[in-house]
Design an enzyme around this catalytic site. Structure first.
Site, short mmCIF file in Angstrom:
data_model
loop_
_atom_site.label_atom_id
_atom_site.label_comp_id
_atom_site.label_asym_id
_atom_site.label_seq_id
_atom_site.Cartn_x
_atom_site.Cartn_y
_atom_site.Cartn_z
N SER A 1 0.84 -1.20 0.00
CA SER A 1 0.00 0.00 0.00
C SER A 1 0.87 1.25 0.00
O SER A 1 2.00 1.24 0.52
CB SER A 1 -0.86 0.00 1.26
OG SER A 1 -1.42 1.28 1.47
N TYR B 1 -1.54 -0.74 10.21
CA TYR B 1 -1.74 -1.09 8.80
C TYR B 1 -0.49 -0.73 7.99
O TYR B 1 0.03 -1.54 7.22
CB TYR B 1 -2.96 -0.35 8.25
CG TYR B 1 -3.24 -0.59 6.78
CD1 TYR B 1 -3.79 -1.79 6.33
CD2 TYR B 1 -2.95 0.39 5.83
CE1 TYR B 1 -4.04 -2.01 4.98
CE2 TYR B 1 -3.20 0.19 4.48
CZ TYR B 1 -3.75 -1.01 4.07
OH TYR B 1 -3.99 -1.23 2.72
N1 LIG Z 1 -8.52 -0.34 -2.23
C1 LIG Z 1 -7.47 0.45 -2.01
O1 LIG Z 1 -7.52 1.68 -2.22
C2 LIG Z 1 -6.16 -0.13 -1.54
C3 LIG Z 1 -5.12 0.77 -1.29
C4 LIG Z 1 -3.90 0.27 -0.86
C5 LIG Z 1 -3.73 -1.09 -0.69
N2 LIG Z 1 -4.75 -1.94 -0.94
C6 LIG Z 1 -4.49 -3.38 -0.72
O2 LIG Z 1 -4.94 -4.12 -1.84
C7 LIG Z 1 -5.40 -5.41 -1.39
C8 LIG Z 1 -6.81 -5.66 -1.92
O3 LIG Z 1 -7.66 -4.67 -1.37
P1 LIG Z 1 -9.19 -4.47 -1.79
O4 LIG Z 1 -9.43 -3.01 -1.80
O5 LIG Z 1 -9.53 -5.31 -2.97
O6 LIG Z 1 -9.89 -5.04 -0.48
P2 LIG Z 1 -11.21 -5.91 -0.30
O7 LIG Z 1 -11.59 -5.74 1.13
O8 LIG Z 1 -12.21 -5.61 -1.35
O9 LIG Z 1 -10.66 -7.39 -0.54
C9 LIG Z 1 -9.83 -8.03 0.37
C10 LIG Z 1 -10.23 -9.49 0.45
O10 LIG Z 1 -9.35 -10.13 1.38
C11 LIG Z 1 -10.11 -11.13 2.03
N3 LIG Z 1 -9.49 -11.50 3.31
C12 LIG Z 1 -9.47 -10.78 4.46
N4 LIG Z 1 -8.86 -11.48 5.42
C13 LIG Z 1 -8.49 -12.67 4.87
C14 LIG Z 1 -7.85 -13.82 5.39
N5 LIG Z 1 -7.46 -13.91 6.67
N6 LIG Z 1 -7.63 -14.87 4.56
C15 LIG Z 1 -8.04 -14.81 3.27
N7 LIG Z 1 -8.67 -13.75 2.73
C16 LIG Z 1 -8.90 -12.69 3.54
C17 LIG Z 1 -11.48 -10.49 2.25
O11 LIG Z 1 -12.48 -11.46 2.49
C18 LIG Z 1 -11.66 -9.73 0.94
O12 LIG Z 1 -12.40 -10.48 -0.01
C19 LIG Z 1 -5.30 -5.39 0.13
O13 LIG Z 1 -4.10 -6.00 0.53
C20 LIG Z 1 -5.26 -3.92 0.47
O14 LIG Z 1 -4.59 -3.66 1.68
C21 LIG Z 1 -5.98 -1.49 -1.36
#
Ligand SMILES: NC(=O)c1ccc[n+]([C@@H]2O[C@H](COP(=O)([O-])OP(=O)(O)OC[C@H]3O[C@@H](n4cnc5c(N)ncnc54)[C@H](O)[C@@H]3O)[C@@H](O)[C@H]2O)c1
Length: 268
Positions: free
Chosen positions: A160, A175
């Protein structure tokens, strides 16, 4: 005019028949789902893992992908809690039993919590670390056992922006620290496993339109967008595109790299 061999060179799908394990595609709004859809469009066979995976979600993801690419991809969906080593081992074993091998791991699972440093309890700290860092370690370790044996494999982890700029627009210090760990972990994997023909790279997204942004008010979102040089939030497919590049041979000489997908919010 190109000769026949040159034409052939470009006449293929980027992930043709590659078995790609994608973690965290449990919701259609997630980066993991967008990655699964794009990979399927490029010929990949899919193994979708998620904590919340069940029959209904598996059907939902499969149908959504089929409607986008025009046919049902080869896909298996497995519930997996990446905090748990044996869950990871079992899921990878099931994937190998079904498809014969795995070629690629994209880890998009993650959780976020926005709270001030002084309010973070030990329990909250452990949960964030367990999912984001230990979970990434666990699933990488399980996949690497297969990759090391076959002397081939690709890993893409999701970190991130918060890891790069001292905290995020979303997410607390725990985080940011967990995501910093994901960058270090990925670089160390890249160095240790490069001699075995295994690549590992990490993506740092920011402000991508998923449920992770649901906690922001309309005003907060407006304020944040005004600070993004591209003047908008990102689409999940734009992170999936970076995953596709890193998973495919297009990035064959790229390992240990950190790729920004952030609309220019952190140009460094
Ligand atoms: N959306 C953003 O703006 C953003 C920004 C920076 C980083 N990220 C990173 O990108 C990645 C994807 O994010 P997203 O926005 O698609 O989030 P999201 O919440 O839509 O998807 C994350 C998924 O991870 C799954 N998950 C959570 N805990 C878990 C576990 N213990 N075992 C298996 N699966 C698990 C959840 O069920 C969910 O389906 C994450 O690592 C997030 O930190 C996202």
């Amino acid at each position: 005019m190109k000769n026949v061999n040159e034409q052939k060179k470009y006449n293929h799908l980027l992930l043709d028949n590659k078995v790609c394990v994608i973690v965290g595609g449990g919701s259609l709004r997630s980066i993991g789902y967008a990655t699964a859809e794009l990979f399927a469009a490029h010929g990949a066979k899919l193994v979708l893992l998620d904590l919340v995976m069940n029959e209904e979600k598996a059907k939902e993801a499969t149908n959504a992908i089929a409607s986008q690419i025009g046919y049902t991809p080869e896909i298996i969906c497995i519930p997996c809690d990446i905090r748990n080593t044996s869950d990871c081992e079992k899921a990878i074993a099931e994937a190998v039993a079904h498809f014969g091998t795995i070629d690629c791991l994209v880890n998009c699972a993650g959780i976020v919590k926005s709270e001030g440093m002084l309010s973070i309890t030990e329990e909250a700290y452990d949960l964030i670390m367990d999912v984001n860092l230990k979970g990434t370690f666990n699933i990488c370790q399980s996949a690497l056992k297969i990759f090391a044996e076959k002397q081939a494999g690709v890993i893409v982890n999701l970190s991130s922006l918060s890891a790069q700029r001292g905290g995020g627009l979303v997410g607390g210090t725990h985080y940011a620290a967990s995501k910093g760990g994901v960058i270090s972990l990925t670089k160390a994997i890249a160095r240790e496993f490069a001699p075995k023909n295994i690549r590992a790279n990490v993506i740092c997204p920011a402000m991508i339109e998923t449920s992770m942004l649901d906690g922001l008010s309309e005003q907060q979102l407006k304020d944040v967008v005004s600070g993004i040089p591209l003047q908008r939030v990102g689409k999940t497919v734009e992170v999936a595109g970076a995953c596709l590049f890193l998973a495919s041979d297009l990035s064959g000489f790229t390992t240990g790299a950190t790729i920004d997908v952030n609309g220019g919010i952190h140009i460094h």
